[in-house]
Design an enzyme around this catalytic site. Sequence first.
Site, PDB file in Angstrom:
ATOM      1  N   ARG A  14     -36.026  24.278  56.514  1.00  0.00           N
ATOM      2  CA  ARG A  14     -35.467  24.367  55.163  1.00  0.00           C
ATOM      3  C   ARG A  14     -35.609  23.024  54.450  1.00  0.00           C
ATOM      4  O   ARG A  14     -35.835  22.940  53.248  1.00  0.00           O
ATOM      5  CB  ARG A  14     -33.983  24.761  55.221  1.00  0.00           C
ATOM      6  CG  ARG A  14     -33.722  26.218  55.435  1.00  0.00           C
ATOM      7  CD  ARG A  14     -32.233  26.490  55.588  1.00  0.00           C
ATOM      8  NE  ARG A  14     -31.707  26.038  56.869  1.00  0.00           N
ATOM      9  CZ  ARG A  14     -30.422  26.090  57.207  1.00  0.00           C
ATOM     10  NH1 ARG A  14     -29.532  26.562  56.354  1.00  0.00           N
ATOM     11  NH2 ARG A  14     -30.029  25.676  58.392  1.00  0.00           N
TER      12      ARG A  14
ATOM     13  N   CYS B 282     -32.100  19.581  57.893  1.00  0.00           N
ATOM     14  CA  CYS B 282     -31.361  20.847  57.911  1.00  0.00           C
ATOM     15  C   CYS B 282     -30.955  21.117  59.346  1.00  0.00           C
ATOM     16  O   CYS B 282     -30.263  20.309  59.951  1.00  0.00           O
ATOM     17  CB  CYS B 282     -32.182  21.979  57.306  1.00  0.00           C
ATOM     18  SG  CYS B 282     -33.751  22.272  58.131  1.00  0.00           S
TER      19      CYS B 282
END
Lengths: 149, 291
Positions: free
Chosen positions: B244, B239
């Site tokens: 994430r 990410c």
Amino acid sequence: MRKLDTLLELFQEADPEERLELLLDFVDRLPPLPLEYVPLRDAGLGMVHECQSPVFFLPEVQEGQVRIYADVPREAPIPRAFVALLVEAFNGEPPEAVLEAPEDLLNRLGIAPLLGMQRLRGLTGIYQKLRREIGAKVGLSINPSSNSA
Amino acid sequence: MATYAHPEVLVSTDWVAAHLKDTEHVRIVESDEDVLLYETGHIPNAVKIDWVQDLQDPVIRDYISREQFEELCAARGIANDTLVVFYGDKHNWWACYAFWVFKLLGHERCAIMDGGRQKWIAEGRPLTREVPSFPRTVYRARKPDRSIRTFWKEVMAHVQAGKPLIDVRTPAEYRGELVHMPDYPQEGALRAGHIPGARNVPWSMAVREDGTFKSREELERIYLQDKGLKPDDEVITYCRIGERSSHTWFVLKYLLGFKNVKNYDGSWTEWGNLVGVPIERGDPETKVSDG
């Protein structure tokens, strides 16, 4: 001595854990948003765009005194605490108190290292909005040298 | 309904509620984006682990050392055989990150509370501001598990071999219109786009509104049918700063049973700043450089 100086002293004398506790106090101290400002907030005006959470932050100057109207969700305690701190530091003070306050306030408070680089941006956005809008309302620039650049 | 590939790594809010007092074998850990959220109220007997203050080295861009990890666990009463159950804000995004770091640093028994903080609160379950303390343990960290982490040179070889990558950022970041998440401008990079060949599946596709993970069937539709991944593929997730993507890493590895998934924690803030590395922009459908 300005109210901000008292708060700065309080934070500077605290160790990092105590600083979190001081901030936690502020989470509970943000005054409720006056009813007449709720429609503004709900219309999405006065939002701080740098913040990931919906932070409503509207600084005004009334009869020569700073008045901050703000609302921050409880699920975003760090921005909520910082906004409450600004309210406490500047409400009722003359606009000069904002304009003369240190640009690197978050560093001076010792909050920056608690957050890390990744989480600083939103708070910086709130503080810049305060300085910019109070400056605009009293016709002063917070950064006069940039006019000649 | 088919169960997840490794159902033991997911516990329900009911399970946590029933194990609040089992502090000898279970440690509940809250990990949030907001450093103050735990202090405003948390699950009784839960301790806090902050991704900046507790898991990252304060100077080097890396995670804490083996010794620091041993101290972190010992101080929270976590022993080598403690089951550590993570939960947090934002659909367990940070909980999955802390889970990944614990696995990386060699802790064996980790789980996620499905639905996270959001579901616990929505169900009207108790929160407290009381910070618990537990007897210190002696913690001996195992060897770090390098099989779940990857570095940019390995990513380059992976790209050249045509193996799959999943970019879990927003479509705008993936296409190269933004160099950071909307609202996170500090975590920028000098170039925008994605690692060549990466497929875009925003991490939040894996969760429902209530914060729980989607069913195995729904997840298979997204990652297998739509994106063409196979459980035997070597997959890299990334990410912006690697948090994430640890959420998607968790989904692929534990819910769908992928054998070989690595999280590239250098992610876009490294790749998008590296001199001379190849980058793609635009939608995958419109790209001409796919070979």
